[in-house]
Enzyme design. Structure first.
Site, PDB file in Angstrom:
ATOM      1  N   ALA A  74       1.083  -1.417  -0.166  1.00  0.00           N
ATOM      2  CA  ALA A  74      -0.110  -0.564  -0.183  1.00  0.00           C
ATOM      3  C   ALA A  74       1.150   0.890  -0.127  1.00  0.00           C
ATOM      4  O   ALA A  74       0.064   2.779   0.151  1.00  0.00           O
ATOM      5  CB  ALA A  74      -1.241   0.027   0.827  1.00  0.00           C
ATOM      6  N   SER A 120      -6.333  -2.168   7.988  1.00  0.00           N
ATOM      7  CA  SER A 120      -5.685  -2.874   9.020  1.00  0.00           C
ATOM      8  C   SER A 120      -3.984  -2.475   8.620  1.00  0.00           C
ATOM      9  O   SER A 120      -3.763  -3.930   9.363  1.00  0.00           O
ATOM     10  CB  SER A 120      -6.866  -3.865   9.035  1.00  0.00           C
ATOM     11  OG  SER A 120      -6.189  -4.189  10.745  1.00  0.00           O
ATOM     12  N   TYR A 172      -5.545   4.746  16.797  1.00  0.00           N
ATOM     13  CA  TYR A 172      -5.262   4.348  17.818  1.00  0.00           C
ATOM     14  C   TYR A 172      -4.704   6.291  18.708  1.00  0.00           C
ATOM     15  O   TYR A 172      -4.387   7.042  18.152  1.00  0.00           O
ATOM     16  CB  TYR A 172      -3.162   3.868  17.883  1.00  0.00           C
ATOM     17  CG  TYR A 172      -3.007   3.875  19.288  1.00  0.00           C
ATOM     18  CD1 TYR A 172      -3.463   3.147  20.384  1.00  0.00           C
ATOM     19  CD2 TYR A 172      -1.422   3.779  19.863  1.00  0.00           C
ATOM     20  CE1 TYR A 172      -3.436   2.341  21.790  1.00  0.00           C
ATOM     21  CE2 TYR A 172      -0.749   3.733  20.946  1.00  0.00           C
ATOM     22  CZ  TYR A 172      -2.235   3.131  21.957  1.00  0.00           C
ATOM     23  OH  TYR A 172      -1.541   2.443  23.178  1.00  0.00           O
ATOM     24  N   TYR A 182       5.334   5.638  21.103  1.00  0.00           N
ATOM     25  CA  TYR A 182       5.043   4.893  20.216  1.00  0.00           C
ATOM     26  C   TYR A 182       5.324   6.938  19.164  1.00  0.00           C
ATOM     27  O   TYR A 182       4.040   7.927  19.380  1.00  0.00           O
ATOM     28  CB  TYR A 182       3.254   6.121  20.336  1.00  0.00           C
ATOM     29  CG  TYR A 182       2.190   4.910  19.269  1.00  0.00           C
ATOM     30  CD1 TYR A 182       2.101   3.427  18.903  1.00  0.00           C
ATOM     31  CD2 TYR A 182       1.565   6.016  18.314  1.00  0.00           C
ATOM     32  CE1 TYR A 182       1.276   3.028  18.072  1.00  0.00           C
ATOM     33  CE2 TYR A 182       0.643   5.190  16.987  1.00  0.00           C
ATOM     34  CZ  TYR A 182       0.431   4.031  17.214  1.00  0.00           C
ATOM     35  OH  TYR A 182      -0.043   3.083  15.413  1.00  0.00           O
ATOM     36  N   ARG A 223       1.827  -8.571  15.956  1.00  0.00           N
ATOM     37  CA  ARG A 223       2.695  -8.539  15.435  1.00  0.00           C
ATOM     38  C   ARG A 223       3.621  -7.548  15.132  1.00  0.00           C
ATOM     39  O   ARG A 223       4.484  -7.015  15.437  1.00  0.00           O
ATOM     40  CB  ARG A 223       2.582  -9.128  14.166  1.00  0.00           C
ATOM     41  CG  ARG A 223       3.943  -9.497  13.524  1.00  0.00           C
ATOM     42  CD  ARG A 223       4.124 -10.124  12.023  1.00  0.00           C
ATOM     43  NE  ARG A 223       5.683  -9.651  11.578  1.00  0.00           N
ATOM     44  CZ  ARG A 223       6.310 -11.092  11.392  1.00  0.00           C
ATOM     45  NH1 ARG A 223       6.110 -12.694  11.663  1.00  0.00           N
ATOM     46  NH2 ARG A 223       7.779 -11.140  10.983  1.00  0.00           N
ATOM     47  N   ALA A 224       2.884  -6.652  14.227  1.00  0.00           N
ATOM     48  CA  ALA A 224       2.938  -4.908  15.247  1.00  0.00           C
ATOM     49  C   ALA A 224       3.169  -4.357  16.408  1.00  0.00           C
ATOM     50  O   ALA A 224       4.648  -3.715  16.306  1.00  0.00           O
ATOM     51  CB  ALA A 224       1.831  -4.630  14.101  1.00  0.00           C
TER      52      ALA A 224
HETATM   53  P1  NAI Z   1      -0.537  -6.874  12.267  1.00  0.00           P
HETATM   54  O1  NAI Z   1       0.292  -6.524  12.005  1.00  0.00           O
HETATM   55  O2  NAI Z   1      -1.913  -7.729  12.459  1.00  0.00           O
HETATM   56  O3  NAI Z   1      -1.197  -5.194  10.915  1.00  0.00           O
HETATM   57  C1  NAI Z   1      -0.588  -5.069  10.388  1.00  0.00           C
HETATM   58  C2  NAI Z   1      -0.622  -5.969   8.566  1.00  0.00           C
HETATM   59  O4  NAI Z   1       0.052  -4.105   8.096  1.00  0.00           O
HETATM   60  C3  NAI Z   1       0.191  -6.544   8.642  1.00  0.00           C
HETATM   61  O5  NAI Z   1      -0.357  -7.717   8.105  1.00  0.00           O
HETATM   62  C4  NAI Z   1       1.737  -5.919   8.131  1.00  0.00           C
HETATM   63  O6  NAI Z   1       1.954  -6.892   7.016  1.00  0.00           O
HETATM   64  C5  NAI Z   1       0.568  -4.740   6.825  1.00  0.00           C
HETATM   65  N1  NAI Z   1       1.087  -4.130   6.230  1.00  0.00           N
HETATM   66  C6  NAI Z   1       2.040  -3.459   6.664  1.00  0.00           C
HETATM   67  N2  NAI Z   1       2.955  -2.164   5.420  1.00  0.00           N
HETATM   68  C7  NAI Z   1       2.288  -2.528   5.264  1.00  0.00           C
HETATM   69  C8  NAI Z   1       2.595  -1.814   3.272  1.00  0.00           C
HETATM   70  N3  NAI Z   1       2.353  -1.132   2.892  1.00  0.00           N
HETATM   71  N4  NAI Z   1       1.234  -2.812   2.412  1.00  0.00           N
HETATM   72  C9  NAI Z   1       0.297  -3.478   3.034  1.00  0.00           C
HETATM   73  N5  NAI Z   1       0.329  -4.146   4.478  1.00  0.00           N
HETATM   74  C10 NAI Z   1       1.276  -3.851   5.121  1.00  0.00           C
HETATM   75  O7  NAI Z   1      -0.989  -5.509  13.294  1.00  0.00           O
HETATM   76  P2  NAI Z   1      -1.747  -4.882  14.080  1.00  0.00           P
HETATM   77  O8  NAI Z   1      -2.119  -4.125  15.270  1.00  0.00           O
HETATM   78  O9  NAI Z   1      -3.315  -6.502  14.230  1.00  0.00           O
HETATM   79  O10 NAI Z   1      -2.552  -3.365  13.418  1.00  0.00           O
HETATM   80  C11 NAI Z   1      -3.986  -3.097  12.097  1.00  0.00           C
HETATM   81  C12 NAI Z   1      -4.194  -1.787  12.999  1.00  0.00           C
HETATM   82  O11 NAI Z   1      -4.450  -1.991  14.495  1.00  0.00           O
HETATM   83  C13 NAI Z   1      -3.047  -0.912  12.736  1.00  0.00           C
HETATM   84  O12 NAI Z   1      -3.301   0.570  11.326  1.00  0.00           O
HETATM   85  C14 NAI Z   1      -2.462  -0.771  13.696  1.00  0.00           C
HETATM   86  O13 NAI Z   1      -1.887   0.762  13.982  1.00  0.00           O
HETATM   87  C15 NAI Z   1      -3.920  -0.623  14.740  1.00  0.00           C
HETATM   88  N6  NAI Z   1      -4.254  -0.375  15.577  1.00  0.00           N
HETATM   89  C16 NAI Z   1      -3.404  -1.596  16.795  1.00  0.00           C
HETATM   90  C17 NAI Z   1      -3.152  -1.485  18.023  1.00  0.00           C
HETATM   91  C18 NAI Z   1      -2.889  -2.991  18.577  1.00  0.00           C
HETATM   92  O14 NAI Z   1      -2.733  -2.429  20.266  1.00  0.00           O
HETATM   93  N7  NAI Z   1      -2.399  -3.454  18.090  1.00  0.00           N
HETATM   94  C19 NAI Z   1      -3.930  -0.482  18.740  1.00  0.00           C
HETATM   95  C20 NAI Z   1      -4.744   0.192  17.916  1.00  0.00           C
HETATM   96  C21 NAI Z   1      -4.634   0.852  16.535  1.00  0.00           C
END
Ligand code: NAI
Length: 286
Positions: A74, A120, A172, A182, A223-224
């Site tokens: 993306a 996401s 977030y 962060y 993971r992120a």
């Molecule tokens: P996650 O690791 O499951 O999801 C992040 C995904 O983004 C991964 O699958 C990664 O491969 C993908 N990604 C990274 N760069 C990319 C790119 N250039 N193109 C396409 N995909 C790309 O982790 P999570 O935490 O579930 O993250 C999902 C969303 O939730 C994010 O926007 C994160 O900021 C948000 N979030 C997460 C929180 C947490 O505590 N885990 C809290 C609040 C928001």
């Protein structure tokens, strides 16, 4: 006909994207996934080998089906945007048509249209650096991967979204309150994402009748999040200080996303919905 959802940002079964896919599937939606190119191989292999089967189980006992997985980066909108070193990179060369524009074209070719778009994904190469020490490169990379990626996805997918469709992203609270740790411009990127949610809600609403909302989610051990390095502390802080003193499950965020994507939320657009056990409402910890 059931609804069709495209969820960008799933590469394993631990994150919010996976949980949202499950809640949408449980509600009867067909699931298409966009997976980051470097993570594609291992995700598809794990899926095929049944590594995720336990977490594919839906409330009715059936397994979530993912109709198709698309490679996606993306950060790039069109093939012309991709630098030579990325094009020839081993992890990228094995896949094709993974820029945002091409993925939207492929989805259109394969399925014609979608009803639900989920963003996401986030990335900030300098997330562990304080903002005061963040480079221009790191800051802009965070905005590119975490905020503009959403503008781009909507730009390219709105034309193939059915009227009455809905779009959701994940944000977030570090966008609006100080969350030390962060860093790298990720707090700035989430502030942009939330502001853009309002403007995009106006534009996509007026032009196409599509709703645009974002979920401000509490901490989850994805993971992120593990890569940021402070996730356990944030989870402990929340269970000590939030009105609801329980661990937040990804499923709770998935269910809120399914609600926002459904006709039950037909008058909700441009909103930030907190799904965080209420932590955002606290002024001081007690
Ligand atoms: P996650 O690791 O499951 O999801 C992040 C995904 O983004 C991964 O699958 C990664 O491969 C993908 N990604 C990274 N760069 C990319 C790119 N250039 N193109 C396409 N995909 C790309 O982790 P999570 O935490 O579930 O993250 C999902 C969303 O939730 C994010 O926007 C994160 O900021 C948000 N979030 C997460 C929180 C947490 O505590 N885990 C809290 C609040 C928001």
């Amino acid at each position: 006909r059931g609804k069709r959802a495209f969820i960008a940002g799933i590469a394993d079964d631990n994150g919010y994207g996976w949980a949202i896919a499950k809640s949408l599937a449980a509600a009867g939606a067909e699931i298409l996934v966009g997976t980051w190119v470097p993570a594609l191989n291992i995700f598809e292999t794990s899926l095929r080998r049944g590594k995720f089967d336990e977490s594919r189980v839906l409330p009715d006992g059936s397994l979530m089906e993912i109709t198709k997985v698309y490679p996606l980066d993306a950060v790039y909108d069109t093939p012309e945007d991709v630098p030579e070193d990325v094009k020839t990179n081993k992890r990228y060369a094995g896949s094709s048509k993974w820029t945002v524009k091409e993925v939207a074209e492929s989805v259109k070719e394969d399925f014609g249209s979608i009803d639900i778009l989920v963003h996401s994904l986030a990335n900030g190469p300098e997330v562990s650096k304080p903002l005061l020490e963040t480079s221009r490169y790191g800051y802009l990379a965070a905005i590119s991967a975490s905020s503009y990626s959403y503008v781009s996805l909507l730009q390219h997918f709105v034309p193939i979204m059915n009227p009455g469709g809905a779009s959701i992203s994940l944000t977030y609270i570090a966008s609006e309150r100080i969350i030390p740790g962060y860093g790298g411009g990720m707090s700035s990127a989430k502030a942009a994402l939330e502001s853009d949610t309002q403007v995009l809600a106006f534009e996509a609403g007026r032009k196409h009748g599509i709703r645009v909302n974002t979920i401000s989610a509490g901490p989850l051990r994805s993971r992120a999040a593990k890569a940021i390095g402070f996730i356990d502390m944030m989870i402990d802080y929340s269970s000590e200080n939030a009105p609801l003193q329980k661990e937040l499950s990804a499923e709770e965020v998935g269910n809120a996303a399914a609600f926002l994507a459904s006709p039950l939320a037909s008058a909700i657009t441009g909103a930030v919905l907190y799904v965080d056990n209420g932590l955002n409402a606290m002024g001081v910890g007690v």
